[in-house]
Scaffold this motif. Structure first.
Motif, short mmCIF file in Angstrom:
data_model
loop_
_atom_site.label_atom_id
_atom_site.label_comp_id
_atom_site.label_asym_id
_atom_site.label_seq_id
_atom_site.Cartn_x
_atom_site.Cartn_y
_atom_site.Cartn_z
N GLY A 37 0.90 -1.33 0.10
CA GLY A 37 -0.13 -0.15 -0.10
C GLY A 37 0.82 1.36 0.04
N GLY A 38 2.07 1.14 0.50
CA GLY A 38 2.91 2.48 0.54
C GLY A 38 2.34 3.59 1.74
N HIS A 39 2.85 4.36 2.12
CA HIS A 39 2.78 5.38 3.06
C HIS A 39 2.57 4.67 4.26
N GLN A 40 3.22 3.73 4.66
CA GLN A 40 2.97 3.00 5.88
C GLN A 40 1.63 2.13 5.98
N HIS A 41 0.71 2.39 4.68
CA HIS A 41 -0.20 1.40 4.62
C HIS A 41 -0.07 -0.09 4.71
N GLY A 42 0.84 -0.44 4.12
CA GLY A 42 1.29 -1.96 4.18
C GLY A 42 1.39 -2.28 5.36
N GLU A 43 2.35 -1.63 6.16
CA GLU A 43 2.65 -1.96 7.72
C GLU A 43 1.42 -2.13 8.45
N VAL A 44 0.44 -1.05 8.32
CA VAL A 44 -0.73 -1.29 9.20
C VAL A 44 -1.54 -1.92 8.70
N ALA A 45 -1.69 -2.66 7.50
CA ALA A 45 -2.57 -3.60 7.42
C ALA A 45 -1.94 -5.04 7.59
N ALA A 46 -0.73 -5.29 7.49
CA ALA A 46 -0.08 -6.33 8.03
C ALA A 46 -0.33 -6.59 9.60
N ALA A 47 -0.04 -5.63 10.36
CA ALA A 47 0.04 -5.61 11.51
C ALA A 47 -1.43 -5.87 12.02
N LEU A 48 -2.44 -5.35 11.44
CA LEU A 48 -3.73 -5.54 11.72
C LEU A 48 -4.13 -6.89 11.54
N ALA A 49 -3.82 -7.42 10.57
CA ALA A 49 -4.17 -8.88 10.10
C ALA A 49 -3.50 -9.83 11.04
N ARG A 50 -2.32 -9.65 11.36
CA ARG A 50 -1.64 -10.29 12.09
C ARG A 50 -2.54 -10.38 13.68
N ASP A 51 -2.65 -9.34 14.15
CA ASP A 51 -3.06 -9.04 15.62
C ASP A 51 -4.36 -9.74 15.53
N THR A 52 -5.35 -9.50 14.51
CA THR A 52 -6.61 -10.09 14.59
C THR A 52 -6.62 -11.69 14.49
N VAL A 53 -5.83 -12.14 13.78
CA VAL A 53 -5.62 -13.57 13.54
C VAL A 53 -5.31 -14.21 14.98
N VAL A 54 -4.31 -13.54 15.61
CA VAL A 54 -3.87 -13.84 16.91
C VAL A 54 -4.92 -13.99 17.97
N ALA A 55 -5.58 -12.90 17.98
CA ALA A 55 -6.76 -12.63 19.14
C ALA A 55 -7.86 -13.80 18.71
N ARG A 56 -8.28 -13.93 17.58
CA ARG A 56 -9.20 -14.71 17.42
C ARG A 56 -9.02 -16.30 17.45
N VAL A 57 -7.62 -16.72 17.06
CA VAL A 57 -7.39 -18.06 17.40
C VAL A 57 -7.21 -18.13 18.84
N ARG A 58 -6.62 -17.24 19.48
CA ARG A 58 -6.70 -17.64 21.06
C ARG A 58 -8.00 -17.38 21.69
N ALA A 59 -8.98 -17.07 21.00
CA ALA A 59 -10.35 -16.98 21.55
C ALA A 59 -11.02 -18.44 21.03
N GLY A 60 -10.26 -19.23 20.29
CA GLY A 60 -10.87 -20.34 19.95
C GLY A 60 -11.51 -20.71 18.58
N GLN A 61 -11.05 -19.40 17.68
CA GLN A 61 -11.99 -19.52 16.47
C GLN A 61 -10.85 -20.54 15.49
N PRO A 62 -11.49 -21.13 14.53
CA PRO A 62 -10.63 -22.05 13.43
C PRO A 62 -9.77 -20.93 12.68
N LEU A 63 -8.79 -21.34 12.28
CA LEU A 63 -7.61 -20.42 11.56
C LEU A 63 -8.40 -19.80 10.32
#
Length: 233
Positions: A37-63
């Motif tokens: 995405g550029g202008h830090q958009h890519g960094e934000v998107a990747a970090a948001l994707a990472r954190d959301t997956v981690v939180a949802r898996v930790r809560a018991g959601q399938p991958l």
């Protein structure tokens, strides 16, 4: 027992690292996300994707469901801004448990399995992969194709009703290993060279990852590069 090594590098031609990753043996979750995405958009998107997956898996959601939820989060975040630049991310993830392993991915970050040889579990969600599947180009031509980085699926870019989270499952066997990596590794290092390194059981997993990152840099380091090697002992 799980042994793993992990690392990321900005590469030799980029000023920012839009790759991110997560590695947690206790949770059994290992993932790589490559933002765009550029202008830090890519960094934000990747970090948001990472954190959301981690939180949802930790809560018991399938991958796979967790990844679909992450796509929704990235889309929602992007819609808050009136910006012509896209905000997206690939993701490749593995969840290991006593029952076996679950693999899921979107985009062209990859997952390989080692079991008496290296096997690519994931297939790229890319224009060139479609051409390979159609027989229009072979693998050697695909590796040099000018559109090899054009994705057909990405979190935050693909509409939710069109998003396809690819999946694979299986049972664990002793001495099986998995490599999760961004395309910064596979663009620079051949599958054969990756196999030679992953096969080196005398090296710790972290040493193998360090060598893989150095190999990507030695071959040009044209992109951010990230890798996680997970061994099942």
């Amino acid at each position: 027992m799980i042994e793993f090594g992990h690392g990321t590098h900005v590469g030799l031609r980029r000023t920012r690292n839009e790759d991110t990753y997560y590695a947690d043996a206790a949770l059994g979750l290992f993932l790589v996300a490559d933002g765009m995405g550029g202008h830090q958009h890519g960094e934000v998107a990747a970090a948001l994707a990472r954190d959301t997956v981690v939180a949802r898996v930790r809560a018991g959601q399938p991958l796979a469901e967790a990844i679909h939820g992450a796509a929704a989060q990235v889309l929602e975040h992007a819609q808050r801004y009136d910006d012509a630049l896209p905000m997206g991310s690939t993701i490749a993830a593995i969840r290991i448990s006593d029952q076996g392993y679950d693999i899921a991915w979107v985009g062209d970050s990859r997952i390989y399995q080692w079991n008496n040889g290296l096997h690519r579990v994931s297939h790229d969600h890319s224009l060139v992969q479609h051409l390979v599947a159609a027989g229009a180009v072979d693998e050697k031509q695909a590796a040099r194709h000018p559109y090899r980085n054009v994705l057909t699926q990405a979190l935050g870019i693909t509409a939710l009703d069109q998003l396809h989270v690819s999946m694979a499952t299986g049972q664990l066997v002793p001495d099986m290993a998995f490599l999760v990596c961004s395309d910064g590794l596979t663009e620079e290092v051949s599958d054969a060279a990756i196999a030679d390194m992953v096969a080196r059981q005398e090296l710790a997993a972290q040493e193998c990852v360090d060598h893989l990152l150095l190999a990507a840099l030695d071959h040009g380091g044209s992109d951010n590069v990230t890798a996680i090697l997970v061994r099942v002992r």
